[in-house]
Each structure stands twice: as structure tokens, then as C-alpha cells.
Design a protein around this motif. Structure first.
Motif, PDB file in Angstrom:
ATOM      1  N   GLY A  65       0.779  -1.219   0.000  1.00  0.00           N
ATOM      2  CA  GLY A  65       0.000   0.000   0.000  1.00  0.00           C
ATOM      3  C   GLY A  65       0.816   1.277   0.000  1.00  0.00           C
ATOM      4  N   ASP A  66       2.135   1.112   0.040  1.00  0.00           N
ATOM      5  CA  ASP A  66       3.061   2.227   0.079  1.00  0.00           C
ATOM      6  C   ASP A  66       3.147   3.020  -1.214  1.00  0.00           C
ATOM      7  OD1 ASP A  66       4.306   2.844   2.339  1.00  0.00           O
ATOM      8  OD2 ASP A  66       6.300   2.247   1.633  1.00  0.00           O
ATOM      9  N   GLY A  67       2.602   2.444  -2.274  1.00  0.00           N
ATOM     10  CA  GLY A  67       2.781   3.028  -3.605  1.00  0.00           C
ATOM     11  C   GLY A  67       4.097   2.586  -4.187  1.00  0.00           C
ATOM     12  N   ASN A  68       4.387   3.081  -5.404  1.00  0.00           N
ATOM     13  CA  ASN A  68       5.627   2.778  -6.125  1.00  0.00           C
ATOM     14  C   ASN A  68       5.931   1.299  -6.313  1.00  0.00           C
ATOM     15  OD1 ASN A  68       6.349   5.206  -7.021  1.00  0.00           O
ATOM     16  ND2 ASN A  68       8.480   4.998  -6.314  1.00  0.00           N
ATOM     17  N   GLN A  69       4.875   0.537  -6.544  1.00  0.00           N
ATOM     18  CA  GLN A  69       5.093  -0.855  -6.883  1.00  0.00           C
ATOM     19  C   GLN A  69       4.469  -1.176  -8.227  1.00  0.00           C
ATOM     20  OE1 GLN A  69       3.198  -2.047  -3.424  1.00  0.00           O
ATOM     21  NE2 GLN A  69       4.952  -1.373  -2.185  1.00  0.00           N
ATOM     22  N   VAL A  70       5.154  -2.064  -8.940  1.00  0.00           N
ATOM     23  CA  VAL A  70       4.635  -2.510 -10.230  1.00  0.00           C
ATOM     24  C   VAL A  70       4.199  -3.948 -10.067  1.00  0.00           C
ATOM     25  CG1 VAL A  70       5.220  -2.981 -12.625  1.00  0.00           C
ATOM     26  CG2 VAL A  70       6.161  -0.950 -11.492  1.00  0.00           C
ATOM     27  N   LYS A  71       2.978  -4.200 -10.494  1.00  0.00           N
ATOM     28  CA  LYS A  71       2.463  -5.553 -10.313  1.00  0.00           C
ATOM     29  C   LYS A  71       3.010  -6.467 -11.412  1.00  0.00           C
ATOM     30  CE  LYS A  71      -1.790  -8.122  -9.570  1.00  0.00           C
ATOM     31  NZ  LYS A  71      -1.644  -9.042 -10.694  1.00  0.00           N
ATOM     32  N   ALA A  72       3.408  -7.669 -10.996  1.00  0.00           N
ATOM     33  CA  ALA A  72       3.985  -8.601 -11.963  1.00  0.00           C
ATOM     34  C   ALA A  72       3.650 -10.015 -11.557  1.00  0.00           C
ATOM     35  CB  ALA A  72       5.507  -8.433 -11.995  1.00  0.00           C
ATOM     36  N   SER A  73       3.992 -10.981 -12.413  1.00  0.00           N
ATOM     37  CA  SER A  73       3.857 -12.369 -11.977  1.00  0.00           C
ATOM     38  C   SER A  73       5.165 -13.098 -12.277  1.00  0.00           C
ATOM     39  CB  SER A  73       2.683 -13.058 -12.676  1.00  0.00           C
ATOM     40  OG  SER A  73       2.996 -13.227 -14.028  1.00  0.00           O
ATOM     41  N   ALA A 106       3.190 -17.139  -9.385  1.00  0.00           N
ATOM     42  CA  ALA A 106       2.808 -16.365  -8.199  1.00  0.00           C
ATOM     43  C   ALA A 106       2.796 -14.878  -8.517  1.00  0.00           C
ATOM     44  CB  ALA A 106       3.789 -16.655  -7.072  1.00  0.00           C
ATOM     45  N   ASP A 107       1.935 -14.143  -7.841  1.00  0.00           N
ATOM     46  CA  ASP A 107       1.915 -12.692  -8.005  1.00  0.00           C
ATOM     47  C   ASP A 107       3.083 -12.080  -7.243  1.00  0.00           C
ATOM     48  OD1 ASP A 107      -0.226 -12.664  -9.590  1.00  0.00           O
ATOM     49  OD2 ASP A 107      -1.696 -12.238  -7.995  1.00  0.00           O
ATOM     50  N   ALA A 108       3.610 -10.976  -7.777  1.00  0.00           N
ATOM     51  CA  ALA A 108       4.712 -10.305  -7.098  1.00  0.00           C
ATOM     52  C   ALA A 108       4.616  -8.828  -7.402  1.00  0.00           C
ATOM     53  CB  ALA A 108       6.043 -10.873  -7.566  1.00  0.00           C
ATOM     54  N   TRP A 109       5.181  -8.015  -6.501  1.00  0.00           N
ATOM     55  CA  TRP A 109       5.182  -6.560  -6.721  1.00  0.00           C
ATOM     56  C   TRP A 109       6.623  -6.074  -6.719  1.00  0.00           C
ATOM     57  CZ3 TRP A 109       1.227  -9.229  -4.780  1.00  0.00           C
ATOM     58  CH2 TRP A 109      -0.072  -8.910  -5.237  1.00  0.00           C
ATOM     59  N   ILE A 110       6.990  -5.364  -7.796  1.00  0.00           N
ATOM     60  CA  ILE A 110       8.356  -4.848  -7.868  1.00  0.00           C
ATOM     61  C   ILE A 110       8.386  -3.498  -7.194  1.00  0.00           C
ATOM     62  CG2 ILE A 110      10.229  -4.166  -9.428  1.00  0.00           C
ATOM     63  CD1 ILE A 110       8.824  -5.927 -11.572  1.00  0.00           C
ATOM     64  N   GLN A 111       9.255  -3.414  -6.189  1.00  0.00           N
ATOM     65  CA  GLN A 111       9.368  -2.165  -5.437  1.00  0.00           C
ATOM     66  C   GLN A 111      10.388  -1.269  -6.145  1.00  0.00           C
ATOM     67  OE1 GLN A 111       7.957  -1.456  -2.071  1.00  0.00           O
ATOM     68  NE2 GLN A 111       8.606   0.571  -2.785  1.00  0.00           N
ATOM     69  N   LEU A 112       9.928  -0.118  -6.676  1.00  0.00           N
ATOM     70  CA  LEU A 112      10.844   0.759  -7.406  1.00  0.00           C
ATOM     71  C   LEU A 112      11.280   1.915  -6.552  1.00  0.00           C
ATOM     72  CD1 LEU A 112       9.408   1.000 -11.031  1.00  0.00           C
ATOM     73  CD2 LEU A 112      11.311  -0.381 -10.174  1.00  0.00           C
ATOM     74  N   ASN A 113      12.609   2.185  -6.583  1.00  0.00           N
ATOM     75  CA  ASN A 113      13.136   3.359  -5.919  1.00  0.00           C
ATOM     76  C   ASN A 113      13.285   4.452  -6.975  1.00  0.00           C
ATOM     77  OD1 ASN A 113      14.664   5.320  -4.739  1.00  0.00           O
ATOM     78  ND2 ASN A 113      16.387   3.969  -4.191  1.00  0.00           N
ATOM     79  N   PRO A 114      12.519   5.565  -6.857  1.00  0.00           N
ATOM     80  CA  PRO A 114      12.524   6.584  -7.921  1.00  0.00           C
ATOM     81  C   PRO A 114      13.944   7.063  -8.226  1.00  0.00           C
ATOM     82  CG  PRO A 114      10.868   7.094  -6.280  1.00  0.00           C
ATOM     83  CD  PRO A 114      11.619   5.927  -5.749  1.00  0.00           C
ATOM     84  N   ALA A 115      14.826   7.070  -7.198  1.00  0.00           N
ATOM     85  CA  ALA A 115      16.179   7.555  -7.420  1.00  0.00           C
ATOM     86  C   ALA A 115      16.964   6.619  -8.338  1.00  0.00           C
ATOM     87  CB  ALA A 115      16.919   7.699  -6.103  1.00  0.00           C
ATOM     88  N   ARG A 116      16.516   5.374  -8.504  1.00  0.00           N
ATOM     89  CA  ARG A 116      17.227   4.403  -9.332  1.00  0.00           C
ATOM     90  C   ARG A 116      16.484   4.151 -10.644  1.00  0.00           C
ATOM     91  NH1 ARG A 116      22.066   3.948  -7.926  1.00  0.00           N
ATOM     92  NH2 ARG A 116      22.191   1.854  -8.841  1.00  0.00           N
ATOM     93  N   CYS A 117      15.560   5.028 -10.981  1.00  0.00           N
ATOM     94  CA  CYS A 117      14.835   4.855 -12.248  1.00  0.00           C
ATOM     95  C   CYS A 117      15.180   5.984 -13.209  1.00  0.00           C
ATOM     96  CB  CYS A 117      13.316   4.886 -12.015  1.00  0.00           C
ATOM     97  SG  CYS A 117      12.729   3.498 -11.062  1.00  0.00           S
ATOM     98  N   VAL A 118      15.170   5.654 -14.489  1.00  0.00           N
ATOM     99  CA  VAL A 118      15.406   6.665 -15.510  1.00  0.00           C
ATOM    100  C   VAL A 118      14.273   6.579 -16.528  1.00  0.00           C
ATOM    101  CG1 VAL A 118      17.025   7.524 -17.227  1.00  0.00           C
ATOM    102  CG2 VAL A 118      17.891   6.372 -15.209  1.00  0.00           C
ATOM    103  N   VAL A 119      13.850   7.724 -17.017  1.00  0.00           N
ATOM    104  CA  VAL A 119      12.732   7.745 -17.964  1.00  0.00           C
ATOM    105  C   VAL A 119      13.170   8.385 -19.276  1.00  0.00           C
ATOM    106  CG1 VAL A 119      10.499   8.835 -18.419  1.00  0.00           C
ATOM    107  CG2 VAL A 119      10.930   7.730 -16.209  1.00  0.00           C
TER     108      VAL A 119
END
Lengths: 593, 372
Positions: free
Chosen positions: B304-312, B348-361
């Protein structure tokens, strides 16, 4: 010429991979063993049969008897007569040495410069030059020698006539082909293409980083050439030097055509004239006795060559991803370089070709507008009406073709046996087939003559004898196919075995298709060698087994100049398409430019 | 120390003019280690050879120290043997007709004026001692292993203390294990001789581990240059991101923009995450979200923290020190490096926790042009 293969060989053995040798006897099967045994025996026979006869003959006398004729016995007389003759030491040995050293020097100087220009500089039209240089390689030596007479004979030679007209000289000279200098120049230039091929292979296989490293280390291009290029190439230069010496030593055409009128005898012609004296019976024993040291010398040179090739291979260091070598910028040397190449082409290909065609239509006359009206097709008409000409054409193709086929077939079986089995005595097969490279052609001819004169069935004088005699050049085929076979990993054959293929199936479906390019190369090379051959058919000549090269010489000798030139022209016409076949199959230059 | 300005090199080939280097500029300060990194054919070796003087540039300028060594516009070209550089070749180029000592002494022997014999000998032995080959000084050059050849080549390159050391993929001819070992050795050697070094390689870990500065090259141009860490963390474009280390690419749409960051909606209903946004990207635009596999920890329940991408979870492969997990985000496969203790079953379902400081767009590019 027969050694041509080694240039390709030299490069191919580079990528030598350890190959698992040996397989269990059972796998090969009865048929397989019969094939191997037959090929081995045939190879041994083609090479050792005549040689044994030759050595025996040297010790049998009286000298005009064949070795096993009624009345012949063991003797040392032949050796005594030959080696107590002061003429041998005073003229023949010095002549042979001067001739060999002189022509090899001429050959080397010209060939190295050409090879360096083509391989390492930005000379324009390098590919054209490469092909042009090949041309004289394929033309029989006898044709080239006779064209030298057309050009440089003291009275009628074109160059002499032109010089006299230009300088208002007397009736003869100023140049004379019938001299040691003439022989050296004719022979030296004739051998250039062969040495050029070997040298350009050596230059090409050199890792260019070796020179660049010297450059970066602070050495000027000239210093780099002296301190790095030459020493690194040395084994690669010495090996062709030895081969050129070997080939020149066995030269028969130039000494016969040019040396005989000049009364200059060398070893090769000495043997021939012992067999064909002016007024006497052939001296078989003496000829064989002359041949012995000649043969030993040839074989010694061969071993020296082999040693040098191995050393050259040990000089191969890791190469990177093959940079296109930086070519030397000729700059203001461009024009002199092009002049040099053109002068070479003029004397090695253009003038000989032109003089030949001209002489076939106008005889000896110097080209001018006046003589144009005297054109005559007599030479060709005589030729086409002569059944012997058609016979010679047929014989030339039959002999060159079948001996090439026989040697290639036996060669591939030998190469496979030597590399892939643990057959007892396979190293002997290897040794003997390699030996064939060191046998001077005159000796091969003489030895075959002795052998087939002595056999009880009437085979002498037939085309078959020529085929058998030509077939001693086993090394050409074994060396080529061996190098290719080394590249084919034994696992490819094992995979076929595991998949259920029997030995013969594996050979047919896997080995032969993979070897096909080198088999074709081997066949083409042997065919060219057979096509050029003059010495063996000259020694073994009789009424029905004439070939084109011998026919040209006979016509020339009996004063039918136009006819001789016509035969020469036809030979050249037949050779031209072969150049393209050869460039396609034998000298495919990977990644050239 | 070394300055390369707008360097160009093109070749005449039968198929027309080929531009190998199309305008490369960089500067290497005194004593630093600069690496040209890129796939084969990117022009890195040609650049190096121009610096060495083995090839003539067709445009631009090269300055070593205070000397202009190449400036084709003004007809300046100093040939290799007049430049004070040392070079290790990819094939090592050890001369087979000399022994080890003679190879190393050569740059001194051909120097003008030639130093006295004793000095040459001492300096060559000193260089060999540095690479630990002094015991083999008399050995024939044809009897050296790959690693030994490399050491001899290095000793030869530094024996006359050149201003500039050039290394052309010196490790690429060694087998994997030896390469690892020689990399450390080379790094230490270069540090000890403290010569300005230009290094060419296609191996990213070599480049990252050894250099003060890395320039990533592509198609004859420098795509990005900088300190290894900054290039790795902030790749300037997708080519650099993909070539330098592993990278995951997700397609998304910008739904909100707040100053330097914003919220994007990841394709395949995978959720919304907040990431830094470049200035040029506006609300509603299609973007590509890039992050490294080691920056993608998994949760197996949303927190529920936000910044997660849902994946399997698609596949797990245990590799000893870590576990590599392949996940499906919509139709896209992404990789995540996990601690080996993590366990999950495919599907299985999994959520990728992204750190905005380690992402590039980046702005989205044409489909089908992805590296790797």
C-alpha cells in the motif's frame, strides 16, 4: 610448379587443431582396407618403382645395356667413367651452379618487389597485376624459352633488330640469348610467378601488428623493415628460396633450348644427352650415375625446405581480429613502381605472347607494314592437316587429366590414412609421398624410361606410360588434402559413425563433400603441371605418344618456325581459360582488400 | 594531456565511403585512465589507432601534451614512430624473432640517440621486473603463454616511460579465468606507472572497474561519457542503459507531472508509480521506464506504500550467490536479482518495489529498436 600448393598449404596448416587420430580396426571394414591398401601400394609404386630402377641401373653395366638385359652385370664402371671425367668438374658443375644461383637471384629480386608492391602498398590495379603475373606460370617453359629466341637471337631477334636499327650497328647482336647471361635471364624471369605466389602468401600471412608495434615503439618505417619485417619473414622467404633453387636445378627446357646452341651444359641436359648421344647407343648406366648425386641434392634441399616451413610456422603468434594491414603509401614512388610492373609484364607476358602470334603468321620477319602483306596461314594449315597434331592435343589432355585424377584420388586416401588411422607404416607413406617433391623431373623421366623399357610387356612408347610416369607427384595431392583434412574435426566423422554410417558411407557423405574444394584445387594444379610438362614426354617420346609441348620443340628444331609458333599460340590459347579456373578454385584470396 | 577534437575517419571501400569515426571529442587529463567502450564496429579501435598514429584521421584534431599530432585540415600528421606513446596490441604483437628481453628493450634500442647498452639493459629488466617476468628475460618469444605475452607487451609499452599509454583490448585474447586475474594485475600496473592511459574494450565490467572516465561509443560517436558510476546510474539513453549492465524497460504513460518528477501508468494495468521525469516530457506522453535488475526487489503482497509494479513470476533461476527472477509485467519480461534465500513459485503474483532515485525515464521510441 608442383610446389605451388605449398603456398596455400602454408596458410591452411595455421589453424591446426588437435585431431583425435586412430580408430578401431573394425570400423573401417574389409572394403575400406582394400581401398587403403591399393592406394598405398600404388603410391609406393609410382614413386619408388622408377627410383629403385634408377639406382640399380647406376650399378649395372655395360652402360649401353638395360639393367636386366641379357648380359648385364653388377659394376662400378658407370660411376668411375662419369666421376673421373674432368669435364664434369670443370664445366657441368660450375655451369649448373652459376645458372642456378644467377637465375634464382633474378627471380627473387623481381618476385619480392612484385609481391611487396601487390600485398603491402597502395599500388593501383593490384588485382589485375596479380592475375597478369600468373599468366606465364601456366605457359609451358618450352614455349617461353622459344619466345626468348624470337626476341633475342643474335641475328633475327626482334630486340636486336630494333636496337641495330636504332643505333646503326652491324649485322648481328648486340645482345645474344645464347649465353649464360641469356639463360639466366630467361630462366629467372620465367620462374617469377611461382616465387611471387609463395612470397605474397608469406607477406599476407604476417600479422601487421608486428610492424605497427615497432612503429609505435619509435622505429622509422625503414628501421622497422630491417629490424622487424625482414627477420619475421625470413623463414617465409628462405623456404621459397629453397624451392626456387630446387625447381631451377631441375630445369631442363631453358638449358636445352638456349643452353645447347650456346654449348652450355648443366646436370639436367647432361643426363638427357647421355641418353640421346649424337652417335652412339644410349648410355643408360652413365645417365643413371649422373642422376644419383642430383637426386640426393634435390632431396636434401627438400628436407631443408621442410625444416624452414616448420620454423616459419612456429613464428606465428596470436593474431587479433585481422586488421586490414595498413598499406605503404607509395607517394612519389608510384610512377616508378608502375613502370617496373609494366616492364615486367612487357617481357614476361606481352612481348612473348605477341611474338608468338606474329611468328606463327610471318615467321622470323621483324614486324613492319611491308611484311603485313606476306601473311601466311601455312603454319596453321600444315598443323591442322597433320594427324599428329590432333593426336598430340588428345594425348596432352588425356595424360594431364588422367594423371591428375589418379594422383588426386590416391592422395586423398593417403592423407586420410596418415591422419586418421594408426596403420603401421603410415609415416613411411607420408615420407615417400613427400619425397616425390624433391625428385627432379629429368630423373623421373629417366627412371620411368628405365623401368618401362625393362618390363616384359610392350608398354613403352604408349600414352599409358606417360600417365604412369606423370603420376609420381603424390605430394601435391597429399599436402593439399591433408591440410584441408586437418581442418575437418574428427568428430564430424565420428558423428556420422554414431549415426549409423559405415566407413565408406562416412567417407562418401561427410569427408569427400567437405574436402571437395581442395580436391578440385589439387586436380586443377596437377592438370596444369601435366599440361605444361615437357621433360618427361621428351625423354619418353616415341611415334604415338607425342604431346603439344614436345611437338612444338620438334617443329622448332627442324626449322618449321611458323609451325612451332602456331603450336605455341594454340597452347597459350588453351591456357588462358585455365587461369580463371585457377583463380577461382586454387587461389581464392580470402578477404582480399 | 590528450585532447581529441571532432575526430573523423572514413575509408574508401569498393562499396563506397565508410565513416568509422564521425566526430569524436574527448579529453584525458594527465595521469588519468580513460576508456572507450562499445560494441565491435563502433569506431573505438579506429579512434585509438588515430591517437597512436597508425591511421590518419580524415578530420578533426589530436593533441598530445602540447603537440598537435594530427590536424588533417592543416596537413599536420606526426607518424607513430615520432609520437611518444606506448601501445599494447590486441594480438600483443610480440616479435617472434627476438627473446623477451630484446622485445622489451626494442623501444630503447631504436631511440635516437641510443642510450648506452647498460642503461638499456637495466631499464628493460626493470620493466620486466614490474610485470614479474624478469626471470624469463632470455626466453624465446615464441614460447610464451597468453598471459606472459600480455605482460611482455605491457613491459615493452612502458619501458621508455611514454607520455601516453594505449591499450587495445589487451584482455580479449585471454580465457575467462586468466582475464579476471590479468584485469586486476593490469589495473595495479597502470596505477603504479601513473601514465595517462587510453583503453579500448567491449567489456563493460573491465571499463567500469578500471577507468576514471568511460566513454560509451556507438556507430562512430560517443553516446555518453563520464565517471563509471554516473554513466551506470544515469545512462543518457537506452543504448547506454542496455549496453552498460542489464536493464529493464517498461512502457508507460505520464498521468501527472509535479516539477522534476511525476506519476506514470505502467502498461498492462501494472499500477502507477512515481518517477523522476526529464523536462522535455509532458503529461499524456508515452515513455519508457528503465531500471536495473539489482534495483528491483520483490514483495509478495502489496504494502500500500505506492511505487510498486504488479507482476507475476515467470521463472526463477538459482545461481549460487544470487537468484535471478524473470517476471512478467503485462507482456513484458523484466529481470530481478534477488537474494538466494528468496523463494517463489512460477505463476505467483509479485510486486516490484521501485526506488525513484534508481529509475530513468526516456521518451518512448519506435517499437522493435530495443538493444539486447
Amino acid at each position: 610448379m608442383s610446389q605451388l600448393t605449398l603456398s596455400t598449404n602454408l596458410q591452411r596448416t595455421r589453424a591446426r587443431r588437435p585431431v583425435k587420430a586412430g580408430r578401431r580396426r573394425g570400423e573401417i571394414g574389409v572394403v575400406g582396407w582394400i581401398v587403403i591398401a591399393a592406394a598405398s601400394l600404388a603410391a609406393l609404386y609410382f614413386i619408388l618403382g622408377p627410383l629403385t630402377m634408377l639406382v640399380t641401373t647406376a650399378f649395372r653395366g655395360p652402360q649401353e645395356f638395360l639393367p636386366f638385359e641379357e648380359g648385364a652385370h653388377w659394376t662400378l664402371d658407370n660411376l668411375k667413367t662419369v666421376y673421373s671425367d674432368p669435364a664434369l668438374y670443370r664445366t657441368i658443375i660450375p655451369n649448373t651452379l652459376i645458372f642456378t644461383v644467377g637465375s634464382v637471384s633474378v627471380t627473387f629480386a623481381v618476385a619480392f618487389l612484385l609481391a611487396w608492391l601487390v600485398e603491402r602498398t597502395n599500388l593501383p590495379w593490384r588485382n589485375v597485376v596479380y592475375t597478369a603475373v600468373l599468366f606465364p606460370l601456366l605457359v609451358p617453359g618450352i614455349v617461353l624459352s622459344i619466345t626468348w629466341i624470337f626476341l633475342l637471337a643474335p641475328n633475327t631477334g626482334w630486340i636486336n633488330v630494333a636496337l641495330r636499327n636504332l643505333l646503326y650497328l652491324g649485322d648481328t647482336g648486340p645482345l645474344n640469348i645464347f649465353s649464360m647471361t641469356g639463360m639466366i635471364i630467361a630462366q629467372g624471369i620465367g620462374l617469377v610467378p611461382f616465387v611471387f605466389l609463395l612470397l605474397s602468401a608469406a607477406l599476407r600471412s604476417m600479422n601487421p601488428s608486428l610492424e605497427e608495434a615497432s612503429n609505435v615503439a619509435g622505429a622509422s618505417p625503414f628501421k622497422t623493415f630491417l629490424r622487424v619485417t625482414l627477420p619475421v619473414l625470413r623463414p617465409g622467404l628462405l623456404a621459397p628460396l629453397i624451392l626456387a633453387t630446387l625447381v631451377t636445378l631441375e630445369q631442363f627446357e631453358t638449358p636445352l633450348v638456349i643452353g645447347f646452341p650456346a654449348r652450355i651444359q648443366v646436370f639436367a641436359t647432361k643426363i638427357f644427352f647421355e641418353l640421346n648421344p649424337d652417335s652412339d647407343l644410349p648410355a643408360y648406366g652413365r645417365a643413371a650415375a649422373v642422376a644419383l648425386p642430383f637426386l640426393i641434392g634435390g632431396i636434401l634441399l627438400l628436407f631443408l625446405y621442410n625444416y624452414l616451413i616448420r620454423r616459419a610456422e612456429s613464428f606465428v603468434t596470436v593474431t587479433g581480429k585481422g586488421f586490414r594491414p595498413t598499406r605503404f603509401e607509395l607517394g612519389r614512388w608510384r610512377i616508378p613502381a608502375m613502370i617496373f610492373v609494366s616492364v615486367y609484364a612487357l617481357f614476361a607476358a606481352i612481348l612473348p605472347g605477341f611474338v608468338l602470334i606474329w611468328a606463327s603468321l610471318f615467321g622470323y620477319s621483324f614486324p613492319s607494314l611491308d611484311v603485313l602483306s606476306s601473311i601466311s596461314f601455312e603454319g596453321y594449315i600444315d598443323l591442322f592437316n597433320n594427324y599428329k597434331f590432333w593426336l598430340a592435343v588428345r594425348n596432352t589432355f588425356i595424360v594431364a587429366g588422367s594423371s591428375a585424377l589418379i594422383v588426386t584420388t590416391i592422395g586423398v586416401v593417403l592423407a586420410w590414412t596418415i591422419l586418421r588411422t594408426k596403420l603401421f607404416g603410415r609415416s613411411i607413406l607420408d615420407f615417400v609421398s613427400f619425397l616425390s617433391l624433391g625428385i627432379p623431373t629429368v630423373i623421373a623421366g629417366l627412371a620411368s624410361m628405365l623401368l618401362y623399357l625393362s618390363v616384359p610387356f610392350g608398354i613403352y612408347g604408349t600414352v599409358l606410360v606417360l600417365v604412369l610416369a606423370y603420376s609420381y607427384r603424390m605430394a601435391v595431392a597429399t599436402r593439399l588434402t591433408r591440410a584441408a583434412l586437418m581442418q575437418i574435426h574428427a568428430e564430424l566423422e565420428e558423428a556420422s559413425s554414431v549415426a549409423g554410417g559405415q566407413w565408406l558411407t562416412t567417407i562418401r557423405k561427410v569427408v569427400l563433400p567437405l574436402l571437395m574444394p581442395s580436391l578440385v584445387a589439387s586436380f586443377v594444379l596437377l592438370f596444369i603441371i601435366g599440361f605444361r610438362e615437357f621433360t618427361i614426354p621428351m625423354i619418353l617420346q616415341s611415334t604415338d605418344n607425342g604431346v603439344l609441348s614436345v611437338m612444338m620443340w620438334q617443329a622448332f628444331q627442324s626449322g618449321k618456325t611458323m609451325q612451332a609458333a602456331a603450336v605455341g599460340t594454340i597452347i597459350v590459347m588453351l591456357v588462358i581459360p585455365v587461369i580463371f579456373v585457377m583463380r577461382r578454385f586454387v587461389l581464392a584470396r580470402d578477404g582480399k582488400d | 594531456m590528450l585532447k581529441v577534437e571532432a575526430l573523423e575517419r572514413s575509408y574508401e571501400t569498393p562499396d563506397g565511403l565508410v565513416h568509422a569515426v564521425k566526430g569524436v571529442s574527448f579529453e584525458v587529463p594527465q595521469g588519468s585512465f580513460y576508456t572507450l567502450l562499445g560494441p565491435s564496429g563502433c569506431g573505438k579501435t579506429t579512434t585509438l589507432r588515430c591517437v597512436a598514429g597508425l591511421e590518419q584521421p580524415t578530420g578533426g584534431r589530436i593533441v598530445i601534451g602540447n603537440t598537435v599530432v594530427a590536424d588533417p585540415d592543416n596537413d599536420v600528421f606526426v607518424p607513430a614512430f615520432r609520437r611518444d606513446v606506448g601501445m599494447v596490441f590486441q594480438s600483443y604483437a610480440i616479435w617472434p624473432h627476438m627473446n623477451v628481453l630484446e622485445n622489451v628493450a626494442y623501444p630503447l634500442v631504436v631511440r635516437k640517440p641510443r642510450p648506452p647498452r647498460d642503461e638499456i639493459n637495466d631499464r628493460a629488466i626493470e620493466a620486466l621486473r614490474l610485470v614479474g617476468m624478469d626471470a624469463l628475460a632470455k626466453r624465446s618469444a615464441t614460447k610464451l603463454s597468453g598471459g606472459q605475452q600480455q605482460r611482455v607487451a605491457f613491459a615493452r609499452a612502458i619501458v621508455r616511460h611514454p607520455k601516453l599509454l594505449l591499450l587495445d583490448e589487451p584482455l580479449s585474447n585471454l580465457d575467462a579465468k586468466l582475464r579476471e586475474q590479468m584485469r586486476f594485475e593490469l589495473q595495479e600496473l597502470v596505477a603504479r606507472v601513473a601514465i595517462t592511459t587510453l583503453y579500448v574494450t567491449h567489456d563493460q565490467s573491465e571499463a567500469l572497474a578500471m577507468s576514471d572516465n568511460v566513454a560509451v561509443m556507438s556507430e562512430g560517436l560517443i553516446a555518453q561519457s563520464g565517471a563509471p558510476r554516473s554513466v551506470y546510474d544515469r545512462p543518457a539513453n537506452e543504448f547506454v542503459a542496455g549496453f552498460l549492465g542489464g536493464a529493464n524497460f517498461l512502457q508507460a504513460t505520464v498521468v501527472e507531472r509535479n516539477g522534476v518528477s511525476g506519476v506514470v501508468d505502467v502498461d498492462g494495468n501494472a499500477g502507477r508509480v512515481s518517477v523522476p521525469l526529464p523536462e522535455s516530457i509532458n503529461k499524456g506522453q508515452r515513455i519508457e521506464l528503465v531500471f536495473r535488475p539489482e534495483d528491483a526487489p520483490l514483495l509478495f503482497a502489496p504494502n500500500g506504500d505506492g511505487n510498486q509494479v504488479k507482476a507475476s513470476v515467470a521463472r526463477l533461476s538459482f545461481q549460487g550467490g544470487l537468484t535471478e527472477c524473470h517476471l512478467k509485467v503485462g507482456q513484458t519480461i523484466v529481470r530481478s536479482m534477488l537474494h538466494p534465500s528468496v523463494q517463489a513459485s512460477p505463476g505467483a503474483d509479485a510486486w516490484i518495489q521501485l526506488n525513484p532515485a534508481r529509475c530513468v525515464v526516456y521518451a518512448a521510441r519506435q517499437p522493435g529498436a530495443r538493444p539486447n
